[in-house]
Write a protein that holds these residues in place. Sequence first.
Motif, short mmCIF file in Angstrom:
data_model
loop_
_atom_site.label_atom_id
_atom_site.label_comp_id
_atom_site.label_asym_id
_atom_site.label_seq_id
_atom_site.Cartn_x
_atom_site.Cartn_y
_atom_site.Cartn_z
N TYR A 132 0.89 -1.37 -0.08
CA TYR A 132 0.05 -0.01 0.16
C TYR A 132 1.06 1.20 0.15
CZ TYR A 132 -3.75 3.14 0.53
OH TYR A 132 -4.99 4.04 0.24
N LEU A 133 2.15 1.21 0.79
CA LEU A 133 2.86 2.56 0.97
C LEU A 133 3.61 2.82 -0.52
CD1 LEU A 133 4.29 1.97 4.59
CD2 LEU A 133 2.52 3.61 3.71
N ALA A 134 3.66 1.35 -1.37
CA ALA A 134 4.41 2.00 -2.39
C ALA A 134 3.40 2.63 -3.35
CB ALA A 134 4.66 0.57 -3.09
N ASN A 184 0.99 4.61 -2.03
CA ASN A 184 0.71 6.09 -1.36
C ASN A 184 1.55 6.00 -0.37
OD1 ASN A 184 0.04 8.48 -0.58
ND2 ASN A 184 -2.18 8.10 -0.09
N PRO A 185 2.81 6.67 -0.33
CA PRO A 185 3.50 6.73 0.91
C PRO A 185 2.91 7.52 2.04
CG PRO A 185 4.45 8.13 -0.88
CD PRO A 185 3.32 7.44 -1.47
N ASN A 186 1.80 8.19 1.88
CA ASN A 186 0.99 8.60 3.05
C ASN A 186 0.33 7.70 3.86
OD1 ASN A 186 2.06 11.76 2.62
ND2 ASN A 186 0.76 11.25 0.67
N GLY A 187 0.00 6.68 3.21
CA GLY A 187 -0.74 5.59 3.99
C GLY A 187 -2.05 6.00 4.02
N LEU A 188 -2.71 6.85 3.23
CA LEU A 188 -3.88 7.34 3.23
C LEU A 188 -4.79 6.60 2.21
CD1 LEU A 188 -3.29 11.15 4.20
CD2 LEU A 188 -3.97 9.42 5.69
N VAL A 189 -6.29 6.65 2.52
CA VAL A 189 -7.18 6.40 1.28
C VAL A 189 -7.93 7.69 1.12
CG1 VAL A 189 -7.66 4.14 2.47
CG2 VAL A 189 -9.03 5.93 3.19
N PRO A 190 -8.14 7.68 -0.44
CA PRO A 190 -8.14 6.60 -1.40
C PRO A 190 -7.04 6.51 -2.05
CG PRO A 190 -9.34 8.73 -2.19
CD PRO A 190 -8.95 8.94 -0.63
N VAL A 191 -6.72 5.42 -2.65
CA VAL A 191 -5.80 5.09 -3.99
C VAL A 191 -6.64 4.50 -4.96
CG1 VAL A 191 -3.73 3.86 -4.54
CG2 VAL A 191 -3.80 5.11 -2.53
N ILE A 192 -6.38 4.81 -6.25
CA ILE A 192 -6.88 4.05 -7.43
C ILE A 192 -5.75 3.27 -8.00
CG2 ILE A 192 -9.05 5.56 -7.42
CD1 ILE A 192 -7.86 6.41 -10.46
N GLU A 193 -6.02 2.10 -8.63
CA GLU A 193 -5.41 1.58 -9.56
C GLU A 193 -6.37 1.53 -11.08
OE1 GLU A 193 -2.45 -1.77 -7.87
OE2 GLU A 193 -4.37 -1.83 -6.91
N ASP A 194 -5.53 2.07 -12.08
CA ASP A 194 -6.70 2.10 -13.29
C ASP A 194 -5.62 1.53 -14.32
OD1 ASP A 194 -8.67 2.55 -15.20
OD2 ASP A 194 -8.02 4.60 -15.19
N ASP A 195 -5.96 0.03 -14.67
CA ASP A 195 -5.06 -0.33 -15.75
C ASP A 195 -3.50 -0.35 -15.42
OD1 ASP A 195 -6.65 -2.21 -17.27
OD2 ASP A 195 -7.43 -0.32 -18.66
N GLY A 196 -3.19 -0.38 -14.17
CA GLY A 196 -1.67 -0.34 -13.82
C GLY A 196 -1.21 1.36 -13.54
N PHE A 197 -2.27 2.18 -13.75
CA PHE A 197 -1.89 3.77 -13.43
C PHE A 197 -2.48 3.73 -11.90
CE2 PHE A 197 -3.37 8.11 -13.16
CZ PHE A 197 -2.06 8.80 -13.36
N VAL A 198 -1.28 4.31 -10.99
CA VAL A 198 -1.51 4.45 -9.46
C VAL A 198 -1.86 5.79 -9.32
CG1 VAL A 198 -0.81 3.99 -7.23
CG2 VAL A 198 -0.62 2.28 -9.00
N MET A 199 -2.85 6.37 -8.58
CA MET A 199 -3.22 7.52 -8.13
C MET A 199 -3.66 7.80 -6.76
SD MET A 199 -2.97 10.57 -9.80
CE MET A 199 -3.27 11.96 -9.41
N ALA A 200 -3.19 8.79 -6.18
CA ALA A 200 -3.73 9.17 -4.72
C ALA A 200 -4.13 10.67 -4.76
CB ALA A 200 -2.48 8.70 -3.78
N GLU A 201 -4.79 11.05 -3.78
CA GLU A 201 -5.26 12.32 -3.43
C GLU A 201 -6.71 12.43 -4.15
OE1 GLU A 201 -4.64 14.58 -1.37
OE2 GLU A 201 -2.66 13.60 -0.97
N SER A 202 -7.70 12.39 -3.30
CA SER A 202 -9.05 12.24 -3.82
C SER A 202 -9.41 13.29 -5.04
CB SER A 202 -10.26 12.44 -2.69
OG SER A 202 -9.94 13.61 -2.01
N ASN A 203 -9.07 14.63 -4.80
CA ASN A 203 -9.64 15.60 -5.92
C ASN A 203 -8.95 15.27 -7.06
OD1 ASN A 203 -11.33 16.58 -4.21
ND2 ASN A 203 -10.51 18.56 -3.76
#
Length: 207
Positions: A45-47, A49-68
């Motif tokens: 999970y930390l890989a 989002n190193p902040n360890g917060l939710v949400p995170v998405i994985e979209d066909d291999g693309f990882v993104m954090a920060e809800s807005n």
Amino acid sequence: MALRIWGRLSSVNVQKVVWCADELGLAYERIDAGGKFGGNDTPRYLAMNPNGLVPVIEDDGFVMAESNAIVRYLAARHLATGLWPEDPRARAEVDRWMEWQSTEYTPAMRDIFWQLIRVAPDKRDARAIEASRARSEKLSGILDGLLAGRPWVAGESFTLADIVIGCAAHRWLRLPVERESRPSLERWYAALKSRPASHQVTSLALS
Ligand SMILES: N[C@@H](CCC(=O)N[C@@H](CS)C(=O)NCC(=O)O)C(=O)O
């Protein structure tokens, strides 16, 4: 499943992503993480989002954090120019109110939410509750004034700003406190509730 959303639905930031995905009609898998579910401190999970917060998405291999940022990405990826307009000034108006949500409105209600919903009655901090209530009330008055002059947060149509502020307003309107009457805010919130894509969020009890 192409889209995976990490995060518990009780998180106001996860709620934004789920609501946005439902507005876009996307198929997705949501995995409970954070809070009582944990799982947001593992190396995997930390890989993401190193902040360890939710949400995170994985979209066909693309990882993104920060809800807005996530909801902007989803709107852009799915060419939802209604939700996030292309015109620079129309987009700026949406972004302005999204910033207001993340830097003003949600932080204002953090203490009252936490104290009334997650802290035992005998452990509550009355001063923190009152300061947070007063600030949330003031900002709700600003939102009410805005919505007195336009149907949706950023103008004539429903956008990402309605989703992210809608999640915050849902929280505020469900808190067990006295609130001032805000007719325009309440009219807008009723319109949000009538959107099927809002239902996972607007039907939630606070927890
Ligand atoms: N700026 C971040 C904030 C994320 C955030 O604060 N998430 C909270 C829940 S709302 C969290 O992960 N808390 C720890 C937990 O749930 O274990 C965003 O908008 O995504």
